[in-house]
Design a protein around this motif. Structure first.
Motif, short mmCIF file in Angstrom:
data_model
loop_
_atom_site.label_atom_id
_atom_site.label_comp_id
_atom_site.label_asym_id
_atom_site.label_seq_id
_atom_site.Cartn_x
_atom_site.Cartn_y
_atom_site.Cartn_z
N GLY A 109 114.73 -4.56 -17.29
CA GLY A 109 115.95 -4.30 -16.72
C GLY A 109 116.64 -4.94 -15.43
O GLY A 109 117.23 -4.29 -14.52
N THR A 110 116.26 -6.31 -15.02
CA THR A 110 116.71 -6.98 -14.25
C THR A 110 117.64 -7.81 -14.47
O THR A 110 117.88 -8.35 -15.72
N ASP A 111 118.38 -8.47 -13.58
CA ASP A 111 119.39 -9.51 -13.54
C ASP A 111 118.97 -10.67 -14.33
O ASP A 111 119.31 -11.34 -14.97
N ALA A 112 117.78 -11.15 -13.39
CA ALA A 112 117.09 -12.19 -14.01
C ALA A 112 116.71 -12.13 -15.67
O ALA A 112 116.74 -13.09 -16.34
N ALA A 113 116.31 -11.17 -16.16
CA ALA A 113 115.74 -11.04 -17.40
C ALA A 113 117.08 -11.15 -18.16
O ALA A 113 117.08 -11.65 -19.42
N ALA A 114 118.36 -10.66 -17.72
CA ALA A 114 119.51 -10.79 -18.45
C ALA A 114 120.04 -12.03 -18.49
O ALA A 114 120.40 -12.58 -19.68
N ILE A 115 119.96 -12.98 -17.37
CA ILE A 115 120.18 -14.35 -17.37
C ILE A 115 119.47 -15.07 -18.19
O ILE A 115 119.88 -16.03 -19.10
N VAL A 154 125.60 -13.19 -25.59
CA VAL A 154 125.73 -11.58 -25.11
C VAL A 154 124.77 -10.92 -25.95
O VAL A 154 124.27 -10.17 -24.97
N LEU A 155 124.35 -10.97 -27.01
CA LEU A 155 123.43 -10.14 -27.62
C LEU A 155 122.12 -10.25 -27.03
O LEU A 155 121.17 -9.12 -26.68
N ALA A 156 121.66 -11.46 -26.62
CA ALA A 156 120.42 -11.75 -26.30
C ALA A 156 120.39 -11.27 -24.57
O ALA A 156 119.33 -11.06 -24.10
N SER A 157 121.40 -11.33 -23.99
CA SER A 157 121.43 -11.15 -22.56
C SER A 157 121.40 -9.52 -22.61
O SER A 157 120.47 -9.09 -21.65
N ILE A 158 121.77 -8.80 -23.48
CA ILE A 158 121.50 -7.31 -23.55
C ILE A 158 120.01 -7.11 -23.86
O ILE A 158 119.65 -6.15 -23.19
N ALA A 159 119.69 -7.75 -24.75
CA ALA A 159 118.10 -7.57 -25.26
C ALA A 159 117.17 -7.98 -24.21
O ALA A 159 116.12 -6.95 -23.84
N GLY A 160 117.39 -8.93 -23.37
CA GLY A 160 116.79 -9.54 -22.41
C GLY A 160 116.58 -8.36 -21.07
O GLY A 160 115.68 -8.04 -20.70
N TYR A 161 117.77 -7.73 -20.94
CA TYR A 161 117.88 -6.98 -19.85
C TYR A 161 117.23 -5.62 -20.32
O TYR A 161 116.40 -5.00 -19.55
N ARG A 162 117.42 -5.23 -21.41
CA ARG A 162 116.71 -3.89 -21.99
C ARG A 162 114.97 -4.22 -22.35
O ARG A 162 114.38 -2.97 -21.83
N TRP A 163 114.72 -5.30 -22.54
CA TRP A 163 113.20 -5.39 -23.08
C TRP A 163 112.34 -6.06 -21.99
O TRP A 163 111.18 -6.04 -21.99
N ALA A 208 118.42 -18.18 -23.31
CA ALA A 208 117.88 -18.13 -24.64
C ALA A 208 118.77 -18.08 -25.82
O ALA A 208 118.89 -18.75 -26.78
N GLY A 209 119.65 -16.85 -25.68
CA GLY A 209 120.68 -16.92 -26.77
C GLY A 209 121.62 -17.74 -26.81
O GLY A 209 121.99 -18.16 -28.07
N ALA A 231 129.49 -18.22 -32.53
CA ALA A 231 128.13 -18.11 -32.73
C ALA A 231 127.51 -18.09 -31.40
O ALA A 231 126.74 -17.19 -31.22
N PRO A 232 127.48 -19.20 -30.52
CA PRO A 232 126.70 -19.27 -29.20
C PRO A 232 127.29 -18.41 -28.30
O PRO A 232 126.38 -17.75 -27.79
#
Length: 149
Positions: free
Chosen positions: A102-108, A90-99, A113-114, A84-85
């Motif tokens: 689109g930066t690496d910092a947003a994905a991190i 992974v899902l929150a990293s993808i969401a952070g990157y897209r929303w 957070a996920g 689960a974690p």
């Protein structure tokens, strides 16, 4: 049922602390020379573990007891604790990157957070389970009585 033999080391209300020693099955295995489990057992050094278990069999300090956990419960708990974690990270990293630009910092940030949300969910899920995924006392193997002089 996966079982382990341990010794009752303390009482805590209607529960007992059971101490077990990690052992490896390497001595009886024909593939021990090329197995990773043997290396892990060497690293752990046979350390003692203590677990709090509901005292359903009337065990006392010094008793040798058998504790156990259902295989399906162990599998479900392992999947929840590890899966689960990781999935939420992974899902929150993808969401952070897209929303979030689109930066690496947003994905991190999304991944962190996920991961935190996944750990929070597992903790909440474990509390709601009502002890279904906890080991339990099966029987007392032997009693060691202590006498005071």
């Amino acid at each position: 049922m996966i079982t382990e033999i341990g010794k009752v080391v303390a009482l805590s209300g209607d529960s007992v602390w059971v101490q077990t020693i990690r052992v490896s099955a390497c001595q009886s295995c024909s593939a021990r020379a090329g197995c990773g489990q043997r290396a892990l057992a060497k690293v752990s050094g046979g350390r003692a573990n203590q677990v709090l278990v509901a005292n359903t069999v009337g065990a006392r300090v010094g008793d040798e007891v058998v504790i156990g956990i259902d295989e399906q419960s162990l599998l479900a708990a392992s999947l929840a604790v590890y899966g689960a974690p990781l999935l939420m990270m992974v899902l929150a990293s993808i969401a952070g990157y897209r929303w979030l630009g689109g930066t690496d910092a947003a994905a991190i940030l999304g991944a962190l957070a996920g991961l935190g949300a996944g750990f929070w969910w597992v903790r909440r899920w474990q509390r709601r389970s009502g002890g279904k995924y906890q080991p339990r006392l099966i029987r007392v193997n032997s009693t060691h009585s202590v006498t005071c002089l």
